[in-house]
Design an enzyme around this catalytic site. Structure first.
Site, mmCIF file in Angstrom:
data_model
loop_
_atom_site.group_PDB
_atom_site.id
_atom_site.type_symbol
_atom_site.label_atom_id
_atom_site.label_comp_id
_atom_site.label_asym_id
_atom_site.label_seq_id
_atom_site.Cartn_x
_atom_site.Cartn_y
_atom_site.Cartn_z
ATOM 1 N N CYS A 20 0.843 -1.286 0.141
ATOM 2 C CA CYS A 20 0.206 0.008 0.058
ATOM 3 C C CYS A 20 0.969 1.456 -0.036
ATOM 4 C CB CYS A 20 -0.920 -0.111 1.022
ATOM 5 S SG CYS A 20 -2.221 1.282 1.018
ATOM 6 N N HIS A 32 -3.595 -5.359 -0.174
ATOM 7 C CA HIS A 32 -3.242 -5.817 1.256
ATOM 8 C C HIS A 32 -3.385 -7.303 1.382
ATOM 9 C CE1 HIS A 32 -2.152 -2.487 3.958
ATOM 10 N NE2 HIS A 32 -2.775 -1.959 3.085
ATOM 11 N N GLU A 67 -2.237 -9.578 3.191
ATOM 12 C CA GLU A 67 -2.103 -10.052 4.538
ATOM 13 C C GLU A 67 -3.647 -9.956 5.172
ATOM 14 O OE1 GLU A 67 -1.890 -5.873 5.209
ATOM 15 O OE2 GLU A 67 -0.984 -7.364 3.448
#
Length: 427
Positions: free
Chosen positions: A134, A256, A258
């Site tokens: 990001c 993202h 994760e």
């Protein structure tokens, strides 16, 4: 039980914290998913606190085997917009509208910018594995000469057909929001998500999104890995610096992975989501091993006293230059020949990249010119010291910090390169 040597210690990945207000006090934090995945695959996350002046003390976090930069506020536009350019600047009315819509992101944090750009430059100079998620991907692109859209809606969405527009930020559905991206064949991202790409011609996956800015001009060294339907680059990497098994990894992802988890579950949307962390840590581990070998020296390589002394003097040359730049004194006890060892080494063929070689030779010339002077003119010692001090005073804090950081890595770079060259000779 304490580790007996550095090879038994897990590699260290630096992550810069983000600052927020809680109970009228500042709190620094890093998302736990990042930390979990770094540990899971075999490295240790080391949090660099967003504290004033910490960018001047990054050497205290050595050894650095990897850097992960992630969430945070908008990057200061002055870092990627020329001061005298009016072409890409938004109107005051547009800026006010953006601030009202994205109040939590548009509060520029110059201290965090300074810390992260110093770390990005350090990674690029020393080939330390780097992963940007990001905001981190935006930092990496700007650090390499790229630019950003200040606001995607203002600069992209309003200028394209409605069917191609993409919502990149949904405050009402923060974790659940997804949008489509097209993954490019032959890229690491395609390899990781191949099980989610149905059929030979299917190259689309759904990803999350928490941003109102993005890559505008991609820095020349990078290659795109994915695009959103509105044309925004959602992932990129440096193909010349992507060999995880050799400790090479430079990549930026706008989404993202994760946090791409199924609702009320820790299960990932796609099996490929954690792969970026797995490959990043693989590179970090390989980099640590490479640094350890360079520090300890090849065990099977027996160097004679002459070669060992030459190596010691080359490394000392750059260490002295670093100390001179950082302290601005200590010249009386330094011989010209000691500084010339570093400059002479830079004139030889090294195993560095072309970009590193150019930069090192420039520094080598600076070392010569700054400290040896014109042999035909003898300037008295007091005048020399006054001139050097005057020149140092003209440099900004950031410029001085860059010089110190560069020289802190110089002895390591030269030592590793010399070991490689000597090893090739012995072979």
């Amino acid at each position: 039980m304490a580790a007996n040597n550095v090879s038994e210690i897990l590699p260290r990945v630096l992550i810069v914290s983000r600052r927020t207000l809680r109970k009228n006090k500042f709190v620094d934090f890093v998302g736990e998913y990042h930390l979990d995945l770094i540990v899971k695959y075999g490295a240790i996350p080391v949090i660099v606190p967003r504290v004033a002046g910490i960018h001047m003390h990054l050497a205290s976090f050595e050894p650095i085997h990897g850097v992960l930069l992630c969430e945070g506020e908008d990057i200061d536009p002055s870092r990627y917009q020329p001061a005298n350019s009016e072409t890409d600047k938004l109107s005051p009315e547009e800026l006010d509208e953006i601030r009202n819509l994205h109040a939590s992101d548009t509060a520029i944090d110059k201290e965090k910018d300074s810390i992260e750009f110093h770390l990005a430059k350090l990674c690029l100079e020393r080939n330390i594995p780097f992963l940007g998620i990001c905001r981190g991907s935006q930092v990496l692109n700007v650090a390499c000469g790229g630019t950003l859209y200040q606001d995607i809606v203002t600069e992209i969405s309003r200028k394209i057909p409605e069917e191609n527009r993409v919502k990149h930020m949904d405050y009402d559905n923060y974790d659940g929001h997804r949008h489509k991206i097209k993954v490019l064949d032959g890229t690491p991202l395609h390899k990781w998500f191949k099980d989610s790409l149905e059929g030979k011609d299917q190259m689309d996956i759904m990803v999350n999104s928490y941003h109102h800015q993005g890559v505008k001009k991609l820095a020349p060294r990078f290659v795109p890995m994915a695009y959103a339907p509105d044309g925004l680059i959602e992932g990129y990497y440096d193909p010349d610096s992507y060999k995880p098994e050799e400790g090479k990894f430079v990549m930026g992802l706008q989404f993202h992975p994760e946090r791409m988890r199924l609702a009320d579950s820790e299960e990932f949307d796609h099996p490929g989501c954690p792969c970026v962390y797995q490959e990043f840590v693989k590179a970090v581990i390989a980099y640590q091993k490479k640094v350890t070998r360079a520090t300890n020296g090849p065990k099977s390589l027996m160097l004679n006293n002459h070669v060992l002394e030459k190596k010691r003097r080359i490394v000392r040359s750059f260490s002295l230059a670093r100390d001179i730049y950082s302290a601005g004194n200590g010249f009386n006890s330094i011989k010209e020949s000691e500084l010339n060892f570093g400059a002479d080494f830079l004139a030889t063929k090294t195993m560095l990249s072309e970009q590193q070689e150019i930069k090192l030779k420039e520094i080598g010339a600076t070392v010569r010119n700054a400290f040896t002077g014109d042999n035909t003119v003898k300037v008295n010692e007091d005048k020399q010291k006054l001139t050097r001090k005057s020149n140092m005073d003209k440099l900004s804090i950031e410029q001085l910090t860059d010089l110190v950081s560069f020289y802190q890595g110089m002895s390591h770079i030269c030592s590793e390169t010399l070991d490689q060259k000597l090893h090739n000779i012995m072979d």
